[in-house]
Design an enzyme around this catalytic site. Structure first.
Site, PDB file in Angstrom:
ATOM      1  N   SER A 143      70.069  45.444  -3.052  1.00 30.72           N
ATOM      2  CA  SER A 143      71.454  45.315  -2.685  1.00 30.72           C
ATOM      3  C   SER A 143      72.077  46.241  -1.954  1.00 30.72           C
ATOM      4  O   SER A 143      71.869  47.641  -2.477  1.00 30.72           O
ATOM      5  CB  SER A 143      72.210  44.757  -3.878  1.00 30.72           C
ATOM      6  OG  SER A 143      73.599  44.663  -3.675  1.00 30.72           O
ATOM      7  N   TYR A 157      75.024  44.874 -11.953  1.00 31.84           N
ATOM      8  CA  TYR A 157      74.124  44.587 -10.850  1.00 31.84           C
ATOM      9  C   TYR A 157      73.669  45.694 -10.132  1.00 31.84           C
ATOM     10  O   TYR A 157      72.479  45.719  -9.872  1.00 31.84           O
ATOM     11  CB  TYR A 157      75.164  43.555  -9.972  1.00 31.84           C
ATOM     12  CG  TYR A 157      74.369  43.221  -8.928  1.00 31.84           C
ATOM     13  CD1 TYR A 157      73.441  42.008  -8.982  1.00 31.84           C
ATOM     14  CD2 TYR A 157      74.546  43.602  -7.568  1.00 31.84           C
ATOM     15  CE1 TYR A 157      72.920  41.487  -7.643  1.00 31.84           C
ATOM     16  CE2 TYR A 157      74.014  43.143  -6.391  1.00 31.84           C
ATOM     17  CZ  TYR A 157      73.231  41.934  -6.596  1.00 31.84           C
ATOM     18  OH  TYR A 157      72.625  41.732  -5.387  1.00 31.84           O
TER      19      TYR A 157
END
Length: 248
Positions: A143, A157
């Site tokens: 990501s 995350y």
């Protein structure tokens, strides 16, 4: 293109969004593909995708496996190997995005995030790599938030995707003698049903990009296909951003 003819690919979380685009691209490039989907509610979509792509002798199979369940991930890889042969291209795509400032995060949320975003790739790699042919490919989907959080509420995350970078770099060293490459592809904002380009948060996200628009799932699939193919043979241990300039 047919530069993956004779190859077997395994993709986690392949029934929709970025995962489905990756499955489609690898099949289009000639690979036989096994992919996982998380639950019975996704079975019809996954089965339809497999049937659509299983043409002209191409073998495509959908396997139910929740990436939160380490045993299920291992069994899914073993199922794919039994059905299609040793995995040449492993794509760890399945992931979850839990948001919230750190003081509000629960231990259960932490564990589930790490189980799916870090442990599941580790388990899939361990299951696939013993029989993976020399010159194989391991591609982890990270990501843009791994290297730059950019806002509050993404600590869990970001931590999980940063851990994936470290895992990948170690893999590149562990498996390099066999010609097996290991890389991370970092998507930016991609137009999917979970993060639509016309969603409530889209305007704020686009405002911090160099390119003033969301990407499409095929943009990530294209990078994965490059790394999976012969032109990606000398790229390993790398973090490759497909993020519209989020990190610029």
């Amino acid at each position: 293109m047919a530069n993956l003819n004779g190859k077997v690919a395994f993709v986690t979380g392949g029934s929709r969004g970025i995962g489905a685009a990756i499955v489609r691209r690898l099949a289009a490039d000639g690979a036989d593909v096994a992919f996982t989907y998380v639950s019975a509610s996704s079975a019809a979509t996954a089965t339809a995708l497999a049937r659509e792509l299983a043409v002209d002798g191409r073998r495509v199979i959908a396997i139910q496996a929740d990436s939160a369940d380490a045993a299920a991930v291992k069994q899914a890889v073993e199922h794919a190997i039994a059905a299609l042969g040793p995995v040449d291209v492993l794509v760890n795509n399945a992931g979850i995005f839990v948001t919230g400032v750190i003081g509000d995060a629960s231990l259960d949320e932490y564990e589930r995030t790490m189980d799916i975003n870090v442990r599941a790739p580790f388990v899939a790699i361990q299951a696939a790599q013993p029989s993976m042919p020399d010159g194989g490919r391991i591609i982890n989907i990270g990501s843009c938030l791994a290297g730059r959080a950019g806002r509050a509420g993404v600590a869990l995350y970001s931590a999980s995707k940063s851990a994936l970078v470290g895992l990948t770099q170690g893999l590149a060293r562990d498996l390099g003698a066999r010609g097996i490459t290991a890389n991370v592809v970092h998507p930016g904002p991609i137009n999917t049903d979970m993060n639509p380009a016309d969603g409530a948060a889209a305007g704020a996200m686009v405002s911090v990009l160099s390119l003033p628009h969301y990407g499409e799932p095929r943009d990530i699939a294209g990078m994965v296909a490059f790394l999976a193919g012969p032109e990606g043979r000398y790229v390993t241990g790398a973090s490759l951003s497909v993020d519209g300039g989020y990190a610029a």
